[in-house]
Structures are given as structure tokens and as C-alpha cells.
Scaffold this motif. Structure first.
Motif, PDB file in Angstrom:
ATOM      1  N   ASN A 209     -24.001 -43.503 -24.858  1.00 32.17           N
ATOM      2  CA  ASN A 209     -25.147 -43.710 -25.751  1.00 32.17           C
ATOM      3  C   ASN A 209     -24.655 -44.242 -27.090  1.00 32.17           C
ATOM      4  O   ASN A 209     -23.517 -43.977 -27.484  1.00 32.17           O
ATOM      5  N   PRO A 210     -25.512 -44.991 -27.803  1.00 33.48           N
ATOM      6  CA  PRO A 210     -25.182 -45.322 -29.189  1.00 33.48           C
ATOM      7  C   PRO A 210     -25.235 -44.038 -30.017  1.00 33.48           C
ATOM      8  O   PRO A 210     -26.085 -43.167 -29.780  1.00 33.48           O
ATOM      9  N   ALA A 211     -24.346 -43.918 -30.978  1.00 36.78           N
ATOM     10  CA  ALA A 211     -24.343 -42.734 -31.836  1.00 36.78           C
ATOM     11  C   ALA A 211     -25.601 -42.701 -32.706  1.00 36.78           C
ATOM     12  O   ALA A 211     -26.324 -43.699 -32.837  1.00 36.78           O
ATOM     13  N   ALA A 212     -25.842 -41.550 -33.309  1.00 35.98           N
ATOM     14  CA  ALA A 212     -27.045 -41.352 -34.129  1.00 35.98           C
ATOM     15  C   ALA A 212     -27.141 -42.421 -35.217  1.00 35.98           C
ATOM     16  O   ALA A 212     -26.163 -42.728 -35.898  1.00 35.98           O
ATOM     17  N   GLY A 213     -28.323 -43.011 -35.351  1.00 31.93           N
ATOM     18  CA  GLY A 213     -28.549 -44.037 -36.348  1.00 31.93           C
ATOM     19  C   GLY A 213     -28.144 -45.428 -35.910  1.00 31.93           C
ATOM     20  O   GLY A 213     -28.367 -46.401 -36.629  1.00 31.93           O
ATOM     21  N   LYS A 214     -27.555 -45.541 -34.729  1.00 32.14           N
ATOM     22  CA  LYS A 214     -27.120 -46.841 -34.215  1.00 32.14           C
ATOM     23  C   LYS A 214     -28.144 -47.438 -33.254  1.00 32.14           C
ATOM     24  O   LYS A 214     -27.874 -48.459 -32.622  1.00 32.14           O
TER      25      LYS A 214
END
Length: 245
Positions: A209-214
């Protein structure tokens, strides 16, 4: 002969194709490991397999008994370890489904039993951890990913957070400023404990997954599970190549 151990993370609680010869229920000075250590044959080689989060998957990252896991693997005869980790992507190149063989790690965890060298010691021991991953083992993982035609990065900095919650967008921004390319919850103290036991250790990371905010939307377990399922075939093929090399 070098006996390789595979530590399976989220999505790899069992190694399909492993011909199990023995299930080792071991105790250690640090308690019980996450699960029985499975000794068997894979890709024509002897191998040990341990599910980091237990079987079934029920031990949270901050509650894994990392010391017991590493001690038990060495006790069972491991001479090198390949760790499989599901991670979030921070760097723009680290999209979902991308693989990485990290070369560095930053530890953001707290309160984990992180060393064998404590208590009543004859002398204080310090181990060199300048380069946390074994370069020869990393090279074999990289060669296997190339042979499989996988999208991957041969270098990356793994930032290890406490969990079990996912990170805030601000925390990810801080980690990005620190130079982290990936974020996960299980890379430490596992890598450091392997070094203390003089076990060559490398990580095969799958970005799930993309990290938080990405990303504009929320991070969902359904999406993570989808990427894990898609990536398992490549992971198993890469492990087979590494073991048979």
C-alpha cells in the motif's frame, strides 16, 4: 551446507510447496517462538520456515517474541535468514506491488526486547550494525528478482514503526525527511538480533500500500490483501531461486 531459514510475514503464514519433514516445537531462554519451526524441503534444498505472526496470523507486530524466534531458528540449525515483509511505500517508486531489497533500516520502535546482551553479563557487548543486511544474501535476492522480471528496487531504507496502528501522514512526512523509502512494523529488532547471533540476514519487502498521505483515499485491508495475493507467486519463485542458487 548452508541451511536457510525463511521468516514469513503478513500473507506468508505458510509456504506452499514446502515438503514438511518435521515440526519443531522449541523453547528458548526467551520463551516460545511465534509458531512451530517447520523443517522441510523446498526447491530441492533443506529449509526452515517460521511464521512471524503465528499460525494462524494472530500476533501483532509489537508483541512478536523476536528474541525467541531468532534463537529458535539458530537452535534448529539456521545459518542464514531471508525475511519476507509486507510494507508501505513512501518513495514515489515504491508503488503497490513493487518489491524492494532494502540496504538500510531506521528503528522507530519502543519498548521491544531488542537485544540478547542484557542482564547479568560477563562483559558488555557491542555489535557492528553499520550495514544491517548481508550483502551476499541481498545480491542473491536481487538476482532472483531480475530473473523473475519483477518490478523492484535494489536499495531502500526501511523505517520500522511500532504498530499495530498505521502511521499518520505527518509521521510519514517525518520519515521521508529522514530518508526512509519504506515503512513496516517488523524489521526491527529482528535484523539486529540476527546480527547478534552472527546469522546473515536479508529482507525481501513487498509494497502492499502507499504510506499514509501518499494516496487520496484511505488505506484499506482489502486492498492490502489483494496486493499480497498477487505478489505471493513472485515471492515463492524468488525464494526458490535463492535457495537453489
Amino acid at each position: 551446507m548452508t541451511v536457510h531459514a525463511i521468516i514469513g510475514g503478513t500473507g506468508l503464514t505458510q509456504l506452499e510447496g514446502l515438503e514438511i519433514h518435521q515440526a519443531l516445537t522449541l523453547d528458548t531462554p526467551y520463551g516460545a517462538p511465534s509458531a512451530d519451526i517447520l523443517r522441510g524441503g523446498y526447491a530441492g534444498r533443506d529449509v526452515l520456515f517460521l511464521a512471524r505472526h503465528g499460525q494462524p496470523h494472530r500476533i501483532a507486530p509489537h508483541q512478536v517474541n523476536y528474541r525467541a524466534n531468532l534463537w529458535a531458528l539458530k537452535q534448529a540449525g539456521a545459518r542464514a535468514i531471508v525475511a519476507v515483509n509486507a510494507v508501505g511505500g513512501i518513495h514515489a517508486a515504491m508503488g503497490a506491488g513493487h518489491f524492494c531489497v532494502p540496504h538500510q533500516i531506521i528503528d522507530y520502535t519502543a519498548g521491544r526486547a531488542h537485544t540478547f546482551f542484557e542482564g547479568k553479563l560477563d562483559h558488555v557487548t557491542h555489535v557492528d550494525f553499520s550495514h544491517p543486511y548481508d550483502e551476499a544474501l541481498r545480491a542473491r535476492l536481487i538476482a532472483a528478482l531480475q530473473a523473475e522480471g519483477a518490478a523492484f528496487s535494489s536499495h531502500g531504507v526501511y523505517g520500522c514503526t511500532q504498530g499495530p496502528r498505521l502511521e499518520t501522514a505527518a509521521e510519514i512526512l517525518r520519515m521521508e525527511r529522514d530518508g526512509c523509502d519504506l515503512v513496516g512494523m517488523t524489521g526491527m529488532p529482528e535484523a539486529a538480533l540476527a546480527r547478534e547471533l552472527a546469522l546473515p540476514y536479508a529482507c525481501l519487502a513487498l509494497v502492499v500500500n502507499p504510506a499514509a498521505g501518499k494516496t487520496s483515499g484511505p488505506i484499506t485491508m482489502a486492498e492490502i490483501e489483494r496486493v499480497l495475493e498477487q505478489g505471493m507467486g513472485t515471492i515463492k519463485a524468488v525464494l526458490a531461486r535463492v535457495l537453489s542458487a
